[in-house]
Design a protein around this motif. Structure first.
Motif, PDB file in Angstrom:
ATOM      1  N   TYR A 281     -11.459 -26.444 -36.618  1.00 45.16           N
ATOM      2  CA  TYR A 281     -10.429 -27.069 -35.788  1.00 45.16           C
ATOM      3  C   TYR A 281      -9.268 -26.100 -35.618  1.00 45.16           C
ATOM      4  CZ  TYR A 281     -12.500 -31.765 -36.077  1.00 45.16           C
ATOM      5  OH  TYR A 281     -13.314 -32.852 -35.963  1.00 45.16           O
ATOM      6  N   THR A 282      -8.873 -25.884 -34.375  1.00 48.46           N
ATOM      7  CA  THR A 282      -7.728 -25.038 -34.048  1.00 48.46           C
ATOM      8  C   THR A 282      -6.914 -25.734 -32.958  1.00 48.46           C
ATOM      9  OG1 THR A 282      -8.752 -23.818 -32.217  1.00 48.46           O
ATOM     10  CG2 THR A 282      -9.154 -22.966 -34.429  1.00 48.46           C
ATOM     11  N   VAL A 283      -5.802 -25.130 -32.581  1.00 53.30           N
ATOM     12  CA  VAL A 283      -5.024 -25.691 -31.485  1.00 53.30           C
ATOM     13  C   VAL A 283      -5.800 -25.601 -30.173  1.00 53.30           C
ATOM     14  CG1 VAL A 283      -2.797 -25.248 -32.578  1.00 53.30           C
ATOM     15  CG2 VAL A 283      -3.769 -23.542 -31.050  1.00 53.30           C
ATOM     16  N   ALA A 284      -6.783 -24.715 -30.098  1.00 52.92           N
ATOM     17  CA  ALA A 284      -7.549 -24.520 -28.859  1.00 52.92           C
ATOM     18  C   ALA A 284      -8.787 -25.401 -28.761  1.00 52.92           C
ATOM     19  CB  ALA A 284      -7.973 -23.057 -28.725  1.00 52.92           C
ATOM     20  N   ALA A 285      -9.471 -25.666 -29.878  1.00 53.47           N
ATOM     21  CA  ALA A 285     -10.749 -26.386 -29.805  1.00 53.47           C
ATOM     22  C   ALA A 285     -11.127 -26.998 -31.142  1.00 53.47           C
ATOM     23  CB  ALA A 285     -11.857 -25.437 -29.358  1.00 53.47           C
ATOM     24  N   ARG A 286     -11.994 -28.015 -31.068  1.00 56.12           N
ATOM     25  CA  ARG A 286     -12.623 -28.597 -32.254  1.00 56.12           C
ATOM     26  C   ARG A 286     -14.125 -28.369 -32.106  1.00 56.12           C
ATOM     27  NH1 ARG A 286     -10.783 -34.500 -32.095  1.00 56.12           N
ATOM     28  NH2 ARG A 286     -10.242 -34.015 -29.959  1.00 56.12           N
ATOM     29  N   ARG A 287     -14.719 -27.710 -33.113  1.00 56.22           N
ATOM     30  CA  ARG A 287     -16.138 -27.351 -33.031  1.00 56.22           C
ATOM     31  C   ARG A 287     -16.866 -27.729 -34.321  1.00 56.22           C
ATOM     32  NH1 ARG A 287     -16.250 -21.129 -31.907  1.00 56.22           N
ATOM     33  NH2 ARG A 287     -15.217 -21.136 -33.899  1.00 56.22           N
ATOM     34  N   ARG A 288     -18.176 -27.888 -34.200  1.00 53.92           N
ATOM     35  CA  ARG A 288     -19.041 -28.139 -35.357  1.00 53.92           C
ATOM     36  C   ARG A 288     -20.091 -27.036 -35.397  1.00 53.92           C
ATOM     37  NH1 ARG A 288     -21.806 -33.415 -37.848  1.00 53.92           N
ATOM     38  NH2 ARG A 288     -23.213 -32.299 -39.241  1.00 53.92           N
ATOM     39  N   TYR A 289     -20.386 -26.550 -36.601  1.00 55.65           N
ATOM     40  CA  TYR A 289     -21.355 -25.471 -36.749  1.00 55.65           C
ATOM     41  C   TYR A 289     -22.767 -26.040 -36.773  1.00 55.65           C
ATOM     42  CZ  TYR A 289     -23.395 -21.104 -38.334  1.00 55.65           C
ATOM     43  OH  TYR A 289     -24.142 -19.962 -38.422  1.00 55.65           O
ATOM     44  N   ASP A 290     -23.648 -25.455 -35.974  1.00 57.99           N
ATOM     45  CA  ASP A 290     -25.062 -25.835 -35.925  1.00 57.99           C
ATOM     46  C   ASP A 290     -25.831 -24.788 -36.726  1.00 57.99           C
ATOM     47  OD1 ASP A 290     -27.759 -26.239 -35.326  1.00 57.99           O
ATOM     48  OD2 ASP A 290     -27.356 -26.712 -33.216  1.00 57.99           O
ATOM     49  N   ARG A 291     -26.220 -25.145 -37.950  1.00 59.07           N
ATOM     50  CA  ARG A 291     -26.895 -24.197 -38.845  1.00 59.07           C
ATOM     51  C   ARG A 291     -28.237 -23.731 -38.308  1.00 59.07           C
ATOM     52  NH1 ARG A 291     -26.611 -27.318 -44.106  1.00 59.07           N
ATOM     53  NH2 ARG A 291     -24.567 -27.996 -43.572  1.00 59.07           N
ATOM     54  N   GLU A 292     -28.953 -24.604 -37.624  1.00 58.99           N
ATOM     55  CA  GLU A 292     -30.275 -24.227 -37.124  1.00 58.99           C
ATOM     56  C   GLU A 292     -30.181 -23.180 -36.018  1.00 58.99           C
ATOM     57  OE1 GLU A 292     -32.716 -27.566 -36.159  1.00 58.99           O
ATOM     58  OE2 GLU A 292     -32.298 -28.548 -38.076  1.00 58.99           O
ATOM     59  N   ARG A 293     -29.172 -23.299 -35.168  1.00 55.49           N
ATOM     60  CA  ARG A 293     -29.007 -22.351 -34.063  1.00 55.49           C
ATOM     61  C   ARG A 293     -28.006 -21.237 -34.380  1.00 55.49           C
ATOM     62  NH1 ARG A 293     -29.332 -27.335 -30.881  1.00 55.49           N
ATOM     63  NH2 ARG A 293     -31.313 -27.304 -29.781  1.00 55.49           N
TER      64      ARG A 293
ATOM     65  N   ASP B 269      -5.586 -29.437 -30.435  1.00 56.66           N
ATOM     66  CA  ASP B 269      -4.320 -30.121 -30.240  1.00 56.66           C
ATOM     67  C   ASP B 269      -3.207 -29.212 -30.734  1.00 56.66           C
ATOM     68  OD1 ASP B 269      -2.081 -31.921 -30.335  1.00 56.66           O
ATOM     69  OD2 ASP B 269      -3.532 -33.564 -30.330  1.00 56.66           O
ATOM     70  N   PRO B 270      -2.191 -28.959 -29.909  1.00 56.48           N
ATOM     71  CA  PRO B 270      -1.116 -28.070 -30.345  1.00 56.48           C
ATOM     72  C   PRO B 270      -0.227 -28.691 -31.428  1.00 56.48           C
ATOM     73  CG  PRO B 270      -0.652 -28.931 -28.166  1.00 56.48           C
ATOM     74  CD  PRO B 270      -2.032 -29.386 -28.526  1.00 56.48           C
ATOM     75  N   ASP B 271      -0.313 -30.010 -31.626  1.00 56.85           N
ATOM     76  CA  ASP B 271       0.479 -30.692 -32.641  1.00 56.85           C
ATOM     77  C   ASP B 271      -0.286 -30.671 -33.969  1.00 56.85           C
ATOM     78  OD1 ASP B 271       2.168 -32.354 -34.100  1.00 56.85           O
ATOM     79  OD2 ASP B 271       1.288 -34.180 -33.255  1.00 56.85           O
TER      80      ASP B 271
END
Length: 144
Positions: free
Chosen positions: A59-71, A81-83
């Motif tokens: 999670y950053t101010v630019a994006a929320r991501r989840r890691y895909d271990r298989e790929r 969110d900038p807050d």
């Protein structure tokens, strides 16, 4: 007292223990990883989460991501969110817990000149009475 470890394998082992302890105790833990090598820090957290069998989020101010271990890739979940308090709120709302790399929050979490709301949100997440199962991690670049 903080532990300063420089060997990546040792850091991975330590983080795996923290992740497993958090899962066992159904509490949140926070680890601050400061480095001049951001990619190495993220790689260490990715390896630690994989070794512990935990879901991994970034999670950053630019994006929320989840890691895909298989790929071996990151999947975009939503915009960031900038807050800082809202970003931490997004972590808390994530179902199922896991390991969270939270970037861009070190300055707002400082006592001196930081964001009181963000500090309170993090404190609430880490309190034993309210914490959901999971771990919280935060990478930041070291000063200097």
């Amino acid at each position: 007292m903080p532990a300063f470890v420089t060997e990546p394998a040792s850091v991975v082992q330590d983080l795996v223990r923290v992740i497993r302890a958090a899962r066992t105790m159904q509490t949140a833990r926070a680890c601050l990883v400061t480095t001049r090598d951001r990619e190495q820090a993220i790689s260490i957290v990715v390896q630690s989460a994989a070794d512990a069998g935990a879901a991994l989020y970034h999670y950053t101010v630019a994006a929320r991501r989840r890691y895909d271990r298989e790929r071996l890739t990151w999947k975009l979940l939503a915009e960031g969110d900038p807050d800082p308090a809202a970003l931490l709120g997004s972590v808390r709302e994530t179902q199922g817990g896991g390991v969270f790399i939270i970037e861009d929050c070190v300055p707002p979490l400082r006592d001196d000149g930081g964001d009181r709301s963000a500090r309170m949100k993090l404190a609430a997440m880490l309190s034993s009475g309210t914490a959901a199962a999971g771990s919280i991690g935060n990478t930041g670049r070291s000063a200097g």
